[in-house]
Every structure is written in C-alpha cells, then in structure tokens.
Scaffold this motif. Sequence first.
Motif, PDB file in Angstrom:
ATOM      1  N   THR A 176       1.933 -10.849  -1.907  1.00  0.00           N
ATOM      2  CA  THR A 176       0.740 -10.444  -2.428  1.00  0.00           C
ATOM      3  C   THR A 176       0.252  -9.260  -2.125  1.00  0.00           C
ATOM      4  N   VAL A 177       0.335  -8.755  -0.646  1.00  0.00           N
ATOM      5  CA  VAL A 177      -0.189  -7.600  -0.402  1.00  0.00           C
ATOM      6  C   VAL A 177       0.738  -6.328  -1.332  1.00  0.00           C
ATOM      7  N   ALA A 178       1.962  -6.516  -1.452  1.00  0.00           N
ATOM      8  CA  ALA A 178       2.767  -5.654  -2.149  1.00  0.00           C
ATOM      9  C   ALA A 178       2.399  -5.366  -3.312  1.00  0.00           C
ATOM     10  N   ARG A 225       5.711  -0.428  -0.708  1.00  0.00           N
ATOM     11  CA  ARG A 225       6.014  -1.780  -0.644  1.00  0.00           C
ATOM     12  C   ARG A 225       6.371  -2.130   0.569  1.00  0.00           C
ATOM     13  N   GLY A 226       7.210  -1.137   1.347  1.00  0.00           N
ATOM     14  CA  GLY A 226       7.733  -1.512   2.611  1.00  0.00           C
ATOM     15  C   GLY A 226       6.927  -1.564   3.657  1.00  0.00           C
ATOM     16  N   ASP A 227       5.394  -1.369   3.647  1.00  0.00           N
ATOM     17  CA  ASP A 227       4.389  -1.462   4.457  1.00  0.00           C
ATOM     18  C   ASP A 227       3.643  -2.720   4.158  1.00  0.00           C
ATOM     19  N   LEU A 233       0.808  -4.588   6.771  1.00  0.00           N
ATOM     20  CA  LEU A 233      -0.632  -4.665   6.078  1.00  0.00           C
ATOM     21  C   LEU A 233      -1.113  -6.013   6.306  1.00  0.00           C
ATOM     22  N   ALA A 234      -0.351  -7.079   5.967  1.00  0.00           N
ATOM     23  CA  ALA A 234      -0.565  -8.451   5.793  1.00  0.00           C
ATOM     24  C   ALA A 234      -1.015  -8.497   7.321  1.00  0.00           C
ATOM     25  N   VAL A 235      -0.098  -8.510   8.125  1.00  0.00           N
ATOM     26  CA  VAL A 235      -0.693  -8.755   9.623  1.00  0.00           C
ATOM     27  C   VAL A 235      -1.957  -8.144  10.207  1.00  0.00           C
TER      28      VAL A 235
END
Length: 399
Positions: free
Chosen positions: A289-291, A255-257, A261-263
């Motif tokens: 949302t990505v998380a 989740r910390g990434d 990832l969204a960028v």
Amino acid sequence: MRIDAVSIFPEYLEALDISLIGKARRDGLIDLRVHDLRGFAHDRHRTVDDTPYGGGAGMVMKAQPWSEALTHVLDSADEATGAAPVLIVPGPGGERFSQAMAKELAQAPWLAFACGRYEGIDERVYEWAGDRMEVRVVSLGDYVLNGGEVAVLAMVEAIGRLLPGVVGNAESLVEESHEGGLLEYPIYTKPSSWTDAAGVERSVPEVLLGGNHGAIAQWRYEQRLARTAARRPDLLTAAATTRELSGLEHSVAGRGDAAELAVLQKACWIEMVTPEQHWWGAPAEDAATVADTLEQWSTHLFRSEGRLVGSVRVRRDPQEPTTWQIGRLMIAPDLQGRGLGRALLAHAEALAPTDVTTLWLNTGADQPRLLKMYKKAGYRVAGPGEGPGTVDLTRRLRR
C-alpha cells in the motif's frame, strides 16, 4: 577595516558618524574616508554626467571622474589594507545583499563603495576597475533607489557591526534575524503583564518567566521557525538543512523504500493503533500500500548512518492545485522531541511551488502533541477530516 566611499553627495554619509558605527570610527576600529566625486571633474561646473549614447531618458555618470576618483583611492593603499580594496557598486542589477554576504565582506581589510546616481555609471568604468580590483555590483533588494548612498549606509552598518569590538555584547549577534537562516524570535521586557489602551491585558509567555533555560531555548527556536514560515517561507529550506536536518542524508522515496517506510510508520504511530490495527479508522498500510502511495505523493526520506529516521510526503491537491498537501510526517520515536518534526514540516512547506496559496495537513483530533506543534507553526483547524477522528488543518501563505 578601512572603508572608502565615493559620492556626489558626501554629506549623505554623515549618518555614519553617529551610533555604534560612529563610535567605532572614533575608536579606530573603522577607518571611513568619504570622497566627493565632483572634486575629480575639471570643468567650471564640475560636471559628472552626460546624455546616454543611443538615446533614452536620464543621464549617465561619466567615466573620467570615476577613474580619477578610484585611482586616488588606490594610490592611498598601505601595508595594512593591501594593494586594492573590494569595490562594491550598489545597484538593482546586482547580486542580493544578505547576512551571509555581510559576514564575507567583514573579513576584507579594505572596502570601497561607488555611489552611482542618475541612470548609472558608464559601463567602461566597471571594465577599467575590474583590471585593478575585485568589483561586485550589489543590490539591497528588488527596487530602485535614487542613488547608491542609502544602500551604502545599510551595507556599512550591516558589515561594520560584525567587526570585533563594534557591538558591545557579541552574543547579540548570534541570536538575531537571519543568523542560521531564520528570523529572530519575539522579544519582551518588563512588566510581565501590560494592559493596552483598549483595556486588553497582554502577558509575556509563561515559558520566559520560569527560568528553565532549556525550555526557553526550545521555545525561541520554535518561534523563529514559525515566524520565518509566516513571513519568509523562502528561507526555510536552508534553515531546516542547517540545523536539525544537517548531517542527515536526504532522498526522494522509490518503491524499493516502501517496506522501510511501512516499518517507520508503525513505529511512529504504535500508540495510535486500535486493536483492529487501524489508524483513526483507516487500515494500517503494508509495504504494498505504501508503494502505491508513492505514485501519488513525493515522499522525502531522511537517514542517519543508513537508518531511516524521518519522512514526509507532499503534493498539490488534485482538486485544488493552489493547495499544497503535507502528509505522513514521521520521526523515529527515539528521536522525537528534538525539533526534528518541526524542521521536517518546514522542509515540506519550503517545497511548495510559488503559486501555492494554502498549506494543508491532516492529523488525529485526539493528538494534543501534534496539534500543538502544528498550531505553533501557524496552522488552524479547518474542519473534520475524511477519516474518522481526524481534523484538517490549513495555513495561508503570504507571497
């Protein structure tokens, strides 16, 4: 290199007198000596086998002839070869022979091969020989042969052709199957257009006729990847790691990434975004949302000097467990066009469990570059996707 081979059928190995290996022998590049095991049996019938202790079908090769034959080989050591050879015993219970092993063994000055027959060689021979030399049991593959001679023919050729001077054009060794972990690309010769017996005209791919060596090299590498994916998907993980993805730090996202990832997602797909900030009709994903998607997918990240430059996510299809879903394949825009996308796809494919029969992915119907890459990798359009303007692509796996 010196090679000794012990067999009850020495004539079986006469094939090593022809072609490039035979020429290498005549040129003094390979010193091959074949020994008849029966010459070390001392009874009238030159017996080399007997019934197994404990019962069972078949016969077992006796220890005494083998110990004498291998002692005879050892006694002929010289300064060039060293004190003892590496003894290779072909057998289905051994380590798998590979191009990497061939390269390793090609560095040895002296090899010896023990061609077993019947049910095999008395186990005590391995123990006795192991006190005197390195012993390796090597298998050509997961099947059983009548004896070790066929395997010796194959291994001597695979090893011998790697010795300096054996193959005339050394460059041919670089571009063949299993170099770099991949199968060889398709090859063609004249004429450029050929009509087969059924009247179908078949042409050489245009890229090979244009003289653009950079484009040819790229095409050949893409073909190697596609062919390996179709015929030997088990090779792809190592292959992908050894070239485009080598030097990149690999990890599985947590989740910390999510924010990073969204960028990357926005940077990769900016040209696909509508004024309403939608991708193919789907809302643009923010970090939250990505998380959340990380809970349903295994997302693999690749970094260069700490910077996230590539990502792909995989999972089993929740409704069809034998289908492996691949999604969100992303390469940083400044690194696109270098083969990283295809390597990342190969990595995702290689993660598929052995019971998977179908690979699936989804992309924009109006994205010719992506569609071309996926089709080259063996994928075919299966139908419209769930999202507006998307298509599903699938590829069957050959296990």
